[in-house]
Design a protein around this motif. Structure first.
Motif, PDB file in Angstrom:
ATOM      1  N   TRP A 152      34.827  -3.207  -5.312  1.00 30.46           N
ATOM      2  CA  TRP A 152      36.048  -3.391  -6.326  1.00 30.46           C
ATOM      3  C   TRP A 152      36.504  -4.858  -6.287  1.00 30.46           C
ATOM      4  O   TRP A 152      37.106  -5.383  -7.030  1.00 30.46           O
ATOM      5  N   THR A 153      36.458  -5.242  -5.064  1.00 26.00           N
ATOM      6  CA  THR A 153      37.364  -6.475  -4.695  1.00 26.00           C
ATOM      7  C   THR A 153      36.633  -7.774  -4.894  1.00 26.00           C
ATOM      8  O   THR A 153      37.031  -8.804  -4.679  1.00 26.00           O
ATOM      9  N   ARG A 154      35.336  -7.585  -5.275  1.00 23.10           N
ATOM     10  CA  ARG A 154      34.535  -8.800  -5.167  1.00 23.10           C
ATOM     11  C   ARG A 154      34.937  -9.544  -6.581  1.00 23.10           C
ATOM     12  O   ARG A 154      35.164  -8.776  -7.632  1.00 23.10           O
ATOM     13  N   ASP A 155      35.020 -10.833  -6.497  1.00 16.84           N
ATOM     14  CA  ASP A 155      35.659 -11.625  -7.587  1.00 16.84           C
ATOM     15  C   ASP A 155      34.666 -12.331  -8.512  1.00 16.84           C
ATOM     16  O   ASP A 155      34.156 -13.384  -8.428  1.00 16.84           O
ATOM     17  N   GLY A 189      33.997 -10.807 -11.658  1.00 15.40           N
ATOM     18  CA  GLY A 189      34.243 -10.394 -13.104  1.00 15.40           C
ATOM     19  C   GLY A 189      34.283  -8.662 -13.209  1.00 15.40           C
ATOM     20  O   GLY A 189      33.822  -8.180 -12.149  1.00 15.40           O
ATOM     21  N   ARG A 190      35.161  -8.259 -13.808  1.00 17.05           N
ATOM     22  CA  ARG A 190      35.564  -6.770 -13.689  1.00 17.05           C
ATOM     23  C   ARG A 190      34.576  -5.957 -13.916  1.00 17.05           C
ATOM     24  O   ARG A 190      34.374  -5.072 -13.212  1.00 17.05           O
ATOM     25  N   VAL A 191      33.629  -6.296 -14.687  1.00 14.01           N
ATOM     26  CA  VAL A 191      32.586  -5.399 -15.047  1.00 14.01           C
ATOM     27  C   VAL A 191      31.730  -5.185 -13.884  1.00 14.01           C
ATOM     28  O   VAL A 191      31.263  -4.108 -13.506  1.00 14.01           O
ATOM     29  N   TRP A 192      31.270  -6.403 -13.340  1.00 12.63           N
ATOM     30  CA  TRP A 192      30.375  -6.195 -12.446  1.00 12.63           C
ATOM     31  C   TRP A 192      31.185  -5.751 -11.030  1.00 12.63           C
ATOM     32  O   TRP A 192      30.478  -5.092 -10.039  1.00 12.63           O
ATOM     33  N   SER A 193      32.455  -6.131 -11.051  1.00 12.05           N
ATOM     34  CA  SER A 193      33.040  -5.368  -9.638  1.00 12.05           C
ATOM     35  C   SER A 193      33.046  -3.760  -9.849  1.00 12.05           C
ATOM     36  O   SER A 193      32.900  -3.003  -8.908  1.00 12.05           O
ATOM     37  N   ILE A 194      33.264  -3.459 -11.145  1.00  8.29           N
ATOM     38  CA  ILE A 194      33.162  -1.978 -11.239  1.00  8.29           C
ATOM     39  C   ILE A 194      31.822  -1.465 -10.916  1.00  8.29           C
ATOM     40  O   ILE A 194      31.556  -0.413 -10.265  1.00  8.29           O
TER      41      ILE A 194
END
Length: 118
Positions: A32-35, A37-42
């Motif tokens: 979740w905390t990877r920066d 992109g939101r879709v890839w983090s999810i």
């Protein structure tokens, strides 16, 4: 076995379960905390724990779908718990990662001893 030992091993098994849930949570938190992109983090937040859960259920769980020798079970546990410890470290929870890894080592040793001695 004395009643104290039954309680001790029961509590240790319960701790093992919570450590397993903690490992899944740590992997989700890291994803979740990877920066990236939101879709890839999810995606990472879902895929990491899912992969760990499938691996665990297939080979390391007490009633695993594919029973394997003890060495293979311990290898799977090392991969899942090691990844979770590294994930905690990566999100900045360094002291927590060290504590988590240490508790996992002691707990896994006790659980393994208890399950193999009977």
């Amino acid at each position: 076995m004395t009643s104290f030992m039954r309680v001790f091993y029961g509590a240790n098994d319960l701790l093992a379960f919570f450590l397993e849930l903690g490992a899944l949570a740590a992997l989700a938190w890291w994803g979740w905390t990877r920066d990236i992109g939101r879709v890839w983090s999810i995606g990472l937040a879902v895929a990491g724990p899912a992969a760990a859960g499938v691996l665990w259920g297939a080979f390391a769980a007490p009633k695993a779908a594919y029973p394997v020798p003890l060495a293979a079970q311990l290898a799977v546990k090392a991969v899942v718990f090691g990844a979770a410890t590294l994930a905690l470290y990566a999100v900045g929870w360094r002291t927590g990662a060290l504590w988590f890894g240490g508790v996992v080592l002691v707990n896994t040793a006790v659980v393994t001893y208890h399950r193999t001695r009977g």
